[in-house]
Design an enzyme around this catalytic site. Structure first.
Site, PDB file in Angstrom:
ATOM      1  N   HIS A 146      50.561  93.659 125.302  1.00 51.60           N
ATOM      2  CA  HIS A 146      50.210  94.332 126.486  1.00 51.60           C
ATOM      3  C   HIS A 146      49.351  95.758 126.058  1.00 51.60           C
ATOM      4  CE1 HIS A 146      51.249  94.966 130.918  1.00 51.60           C
ATOM      5  NE2 HIS A 146      50.192  95.339 130.742  1.00 51.60           N
ATOM      6  N   ARG A 188      48.449  90.338 134.490  1.00 54.74           N
ATOM      7  CA  ARG A 188      49.982  90.406 134.691  1.00 54.74           C
ATOM      8  C   ARG A 188      50.861  89.351 134.201  1.00 54.74           C
ATOM      9  NH1 ARG A 188      48.993  95.027 134.633  1.00 54.74           N
ATOM     10  NH2 ARG A 188      49.033  96.653 136.037  1.00 54.74           N
TER      11      ARG A 188
END
Length: 312
Positions: free
Chosen positions: A275, A227
């Site tokens: 991502h 994250r």
């Protein structure tokens, strides 16, 4: 009734396929004509502030992603179980990313790319895999799968987690009191932790300065596929500039998309991906969540329920 509330993915495609898989169980989307009190399950990804308004009959929330930290921060999160997506394909995709970047850094790609640009022939030999220590933070499903795939490659593996985890072939460290010792023997630091208040910002300059420094040419390396909230990007830029880090592979960022003004774009030994390390496969996701609903409606317990206190 199942309600889909999916942002930044093809919600219509998911609705069509879930509707077919669950027939005759009703599946609806935002904007359809339905009574909110009839909703028993909500399938979510990046829910809007009003996502759960009126859902007083909710039995469970189904999260499209394996990570649920963003969902847990929702200001109006209902007090019902959260089922996260656990899938072998997703785990393998994450491990593929980890293996690719670990081996790239182990083979000193940054050094040889610089030599190529300079047309410089320097036969520097990378250390053996057994001489290279890979430290993985986070020993959940993804961390353990990464270990399984890295072990046959011969790397010396270390793990760090909040609570002790005994895994064959891996030197285990746990808790704040063992964090520095874990870092001190790590050449390539891989982050697969859940994002919690305790792990927010854990990839910072102080952490980088404690990594092992005498193995990899150029210095130690970080790989973050968990994250963006785990990292302090100003610290990463500083560490890459002054040699505290030799390189960094980043798939996640504090703000996404990564702003064009970020200095990370311009740093040659910083490898950026948008991502994409582990993406949820639609076919397997439909099979997984339709089974979750059918089993629960038949009286069987929910699987892979999130421990809200631990964030996973």
């Amino acid at each position: 009734m199942l309600l889909l509330h999916l942002s930044d993915v093809n919600e219509a495609s998911w609705a069509e396929k879930l509707g077919a898989a669950l027939t005759p169980y009703p599946v609806v989307r935002r904007g359809d004509d339905f009574n909110p009190t009839d909703i028993r399950y909500v399938f979510v990804w990046k829910p809007k502030p009003d996502a759960f308004e009126g859902l007083t009959g909710l039995k469970a929330m189904l999260s499209l992603g394996a990570g649920v930290d963003a969902l847990l921060k929702h200001p109006s999160l209902p007090d019902v179980p959260i089922v996260r997506f656990v899938d072998a394909d997703l785990s393998q995709r994450m491990s593929d990313y980890v293996v690719a970047h670990v081996t790239m850094h182990h083979r000193l790609y940054t050094r040889f790319r610089a030599d190529q640009k300079a047309r410089r022939w320097t036969q520097l030999y990378p250390p053996a895999a057994s001489e290279t220590s890979v430290g993985i933070m986070g020993m959940g499903v993804l961390g353990q799968d990464a270990v399984k795939r890295l072990l046959p490659l011969g790397f010396t593996l270390r793990s760090w987690s909040r609570t002790p985890k005994a895994i064959e072939g891996v030197a285990g460290f746990a808790g704040d009191e063992q964090f520095d010792a874990f870092l001190a023997g790590t050449d390539i630091l891989v982050n697969l932790l859940p994002l919690t208040p305790e792990t927010t910002g854990i990839l910072n300059y102080d952490t980088f300065s404690k990594l092992q420094r005498d193995r990899l040419d150029g210095g130690p390396v970080i790989v973050n596929a968990a994250r963006g909230g785990h990292q302090r990007e100003a610290d990463i830029a500083r560490a890459l500039a002054d040699g505290t880090l030799g390189a960094a592979s980043l798939d996640v960022f504090e703000t996404e998309p990564l702003p064009t003004s970020s200095p990370l774009w311009e740093i040659e030994n910083c490898y950026i991906t948008p991502h994409i390390a582990a993406i949820s496969n639609e076919a397997t996701g439909v099979s997984y969540f339709s089974k979750v609903i059918r089993d629960h409606e038949a009286g069987r317990p929910l699987i892979n329920v999130v421990d809200r206190g631990r964030g996973y």
